[in-house]
Design a protein around this motif. Structure first.
Motif, PDB file in Angstrom:
ATOM      1  N   SER A  61     -37.400  46.490  16.359  1.00  0.00           N
ATOM      2  CA  SER A  61     -35.993  46.781  16.049  1.00  0.00           C
ATOM      3  C   SER A  61     -35.747  46.727  14.548  1.00  0.00           C
ATOM      4  N   ASN A  62     -34.734  47.458  14.125  1.00  0.00           N
ATOM      5  CA  ASN A  62     -34.285  47.441  12.723  1.00  0.00           C
ATOM      6  C   ASN A  62     -32.786  47.159  12.741  1.00  0.00           C
ATOM      7  N   GLN A  63     -32.427  45.887  12.641  1.00  0.00           N
ATOM      8  CA  GLN A  63     -31.027  45.492  12.777  1.00  0.00           C
ATOM      9  C   GLN A  63     -30.143  46.141  11.729  1.00  0.00           C
ATOM     10  N   GLY A  64     -30.641  46.233  10.497  1.00  0.00           N
ATOM     11  CA  GLY A  64     -29.836  46.793   9.418  1.00  0.00           C
ATOM     12  C   GLY A  64     -29.407  48.221   9.668  1.00  0.00           C
ATOM     13  N   LYS A  65     -30.215  48.986  10.405  1.00  0.00           N
ATOM     14  CA  LYS A  65     -29.895  50.383  10.698  1.00  0.00           C
ATOM     15  C   LYS A  65     -29.300  50.563  12.092  1.00  0.00           C
ATOM     16  N   GLY A  66     -29.026  49.445  12.778  1.00  0.00           N
ATOM     17  CA  GLY A  66     -28.456  49.547  14.113  1.00  0.00           C
ATOM     18  C   GLY A  66     -29.422  50.129  15.123  1.00  0.00           C
ATOM     19  N   ASP A  67     -30.713  49.891  14.914  1.00  0.00           N
ATOM     20  CA  ASP A  67     -31.766  50.474  15.737  1.00  0.00           C
ATOM     21  C   ASP A  67     -32.424  49.357  16.543  1.00  0.00           C
TER      22      ASP A  67
END
Length: 648
Positions: free
Chosen positions: A32-38
């Motif tokens: 996951s990539n929290q900063g990109k909402g992914d």
């Protein structure tokens, strides 16, 4: 029961899809990539071990690459809770704090009315676009050309022109059979107070259509062509379609661009947004004729965790930034903040793009400042802190500002950052004051009093170089102890800030500790292996009991607290001595003697490991802590040995 589409749009906008889904899944944080909402996780709808279930927080949709399940937040609740659509709406409405629309036939009528108004608005868009291409729109076309907008740009943004007549749009729409009440309710005309036909709201203006997130034309912004017009920019009045505090110019395209990874930029006006988007900064939006509202901030954070506020580099721009900060403070949370890109003085983004190009704007955006920097600037700008009262007032004001932050962890980080800036400011000021207090290398200050110890006091233990060496050793023990037990750093922020750290390496380590984030920061990597080994090799650090017993946080806490107390007491005594030296030139009375005695007593108490009635450790002759129980046992054994010797 039918629901108005704006209700469902607001419901979806108020809730984070990842937050709702997160109650049912365990996220794969490596993927996951929290900063990109992914977000990625094993699918909750079929049994699997791999993370094939994808949530796109910015677009508000989920999709499973295994079972092909897909939908939005409403669909997820409906499927995961096995409820009907209306039940899913009610569940989420309660969570979002929204009241369900009344179950009455009027809801469908309202929906139908909104649909009709949106159709009228589309007809108005086409009318204004045609007017821009007529002879009457020549001045408007020339103005737009001077602003650097080509014909292709005008078509892309659907820019038009409202002719300089009282009923141009009214007559056009009425001629097409549009009902009078629809024209009025769409915010396109007003009733006449003189008994005549209603008149157009927009006249002799360049027209910018405003569309909602779904792409519907809901309002207009008009730029006056007459320089003497009282209102340079005029927006549509609020209608059943348009709430200016709950919409943003260019919202739909900007959200899509932000989903592709572009930074979300908030400019001040329509022309700034158009210029930025045409220069490649497509995720640009603007408020609609008002200051940024709380609802708009929430909309921005649903698109990106850290929007960049692009503001004009003048006093009005700075004031606007401060208003946004005051509004945002209570709403901040980890991963939800703002940055501020202040344009060069006297320029807005459109000016900077036309004069220096996209590279200049990118440079300003790259240098965007965090909120804490502007909070600090506002607090100290134009002020002098030359007295304890003024310094205390600054600290009180900053504490009041950070007190508005609801999230406790974030508030602590703001407090720590601002305390560090305060300490640096006051420290630099003290150094400047010392520099101004000396006339030359003789050590005398104005008034003829010596700035250093007089000859008779130089033999004093506290006035020799040994005091600086002891401070250095104590600082080393404090730093080493907190490096190996970083969970205690937050408990000793004030003590760290008070450490002068004359040694450059100690100052570096102190600043690293003050900036350390226990959740994300790698303290050991920041310190460096070589620096850590050098610190731990120091003899007074190596023999520290808490470092010989790693993991004993109680012992570490006691050690740090004790060493900080010793440093504080030593500074207090030195300050009293320095002041007494100055007073000796005049006269010495019992007050001076008493103050020195009190300071010496405090210093004496602090240099003991603990007070007698609560101590667990004593100080041996070599200065090392000795366990009191062990020492008592040793004393008893020595007494027994001495007693058993022949002849005793």
């Amino acid at each position: 029961m039918s629901l108005p589409p704006n209700f469902l749009d607001e419901l979806r906008g108020r809730l984070s899809l990842s937050q709702v889904v997160g109650r049912k899944v365990t996220w794969d944080m490596r993927k996951s990539n929290q900063g990109k909402g992914d977000w990625w996780a094993p699918c909750p709808f079929h049994h699997e071990k791999t993370a094939s279930f994808h949530v796109d927080d910015r677009k508000g949709f989920y999709y499973c690459f295994g079972c092909q399940a897909k939908g939005d937040v409403l669909g997820f609740v409906k499927e995961s809770e096995n409820v009907s659509f209306m039940e899913a709406v009610e569940i989420l409405a309660r969570e979002a704090g929204m009241q369900m629309p009344a179950r009455d036939p009027q809801a469908q009528k309202k929906l139908d009315r909104q649909t009709l108004l949106a159709q009228v608005m589309e007809q108005a868009v086409q009318f204004y676009r045609l007017q821009l291409k007529t002879a009457g729109g020549g001045a408007a076309r020339a103005y737009l050309a001077r602003r650097g907008l080509s014909e292709a740009v005008l078509d892309r943004w659907e820019i038009g022109f409202a002719p300089d007549g009282w009923q141009g749009l009214w007559d056009n729409l009425r001629g097409k059979g549009v009902a009078e009440d629809l024209i009025m309710d769409a915010g396109l005309a007003r009733p006449s107070s003189k008994g005549r036909n209603p008149y157009d709201i927009f006249r002799n203006r360049v027209m910018f259509p405003i569309r909602d997130a779904r792409g519907r034309a809901i309002a207009f912004g008009g730029r006056a062509m007459d320089p003497d017009d009282n209102a340079k920019y005029l927006n549509s009045p609020e209608t059943l379609l348009f709430d200016k505090g709950r919409n943003l110019f260019n919202l739909g395209p900007a959200r899509a661009a932000a989903g592709r990874g572009q930074p979300l930029i908030v400019a001040e006006g329509y022309m700034d947004v158009i210029a930025l988007a045409e220069a490649g900064f497509e995720a640009s939006v603007a408020p609609l004729g008002t200051a940024v509202t709380e609802h708009q901030l929430q909309m921005l954070w649903r698109i990106a965790p850290e929007p960049v506020m692009s503001l004009d580099g003048d006093k009005a721009g700075i004031k606007a930034a401060m208003r946004v900060i005051d509004l945002a403070l209570p709403l901040l949370a980890p991963g939800r903040s703002l940055r501020f890109a202040i344009m060069p003085d006297g320029k807005d983004p459109d000016d900077l793009l036309r004069s220096q190009g996209a590279e200049a704007v990118q440079k300003v955006l790259d240098g965007a400042r965090p909120m804490v920097g502007l909070i600090w600037q506002r607090a100290i700008e134009g002020r002098i802190f030359d007295s304890p009262e003024r310094k205390a007032a600054l600290e009180h004001e900053l504490k009041k500002v950070t007190g508005q932050i609801q999230d406790q962890s974030l508030r602590q980080h703001y407090d720590r950052e601002l305390r560090g800036l305060t300490w640096k400011l006051f420290s630099e000021q003290r150094q400047q004051d010392r520099g101004r207090g000396k006339r030359d290398g003789t050590g005398w200050r104005p008034g003829g009093r010596p700035s250093g110890p007089v000859q008779s006091t130089r033999v004093s233990y506290l006035a020799t170089a040994d005091e600086a060496a002891q401070d250095h050793m104590r600082e080393a023990v404090i730093l080493a102890t907190l490096i190996v037990t970083p969970q205690l750093i937050a408990d000793f922020d004030d003590g760290l800030l008070s450490m002068p750290c004359r040694d450059a390496e100690h100052a570096r380590l102190r600043d690293l500790l003050l900036r350390h984030d226990p959740e994300t920061g790698d303290l050991a990597a920041a310190v460096g292996q070589e620096a850590l080994e050098n610190l731990m090799r120091l003899r007074h650090v190596a023999i520290s009991p808490c470092l010989r017993k790693p993991g004993d946080t109680d012992l570490a806490r006691m050690t740090v607290a004790g060493e900080i107390a010793k440093l504080s007491a030593a500074r207090g005594l030195n300050a009293e001595i320095a002041e007494a030296i100055e007073e000796i030139e005049g006269f010495a009375d019992e007050a001076v003697t008493w103050r020195l005695g009190e300071a010496a007593q405090l210093h004496h108490l602090a240099t003991r490991s603990q007070q007698e009635d609560t101590a667990e450790y004593d100080v041996g002759e070599n200065g090392a802590p000795i366990n009191r129980d062990e020492r008592s046992a040793l004393d008893a054994l020595l007494a027994q040995i001495s007693f058993s010797k022949p002849g005793t």
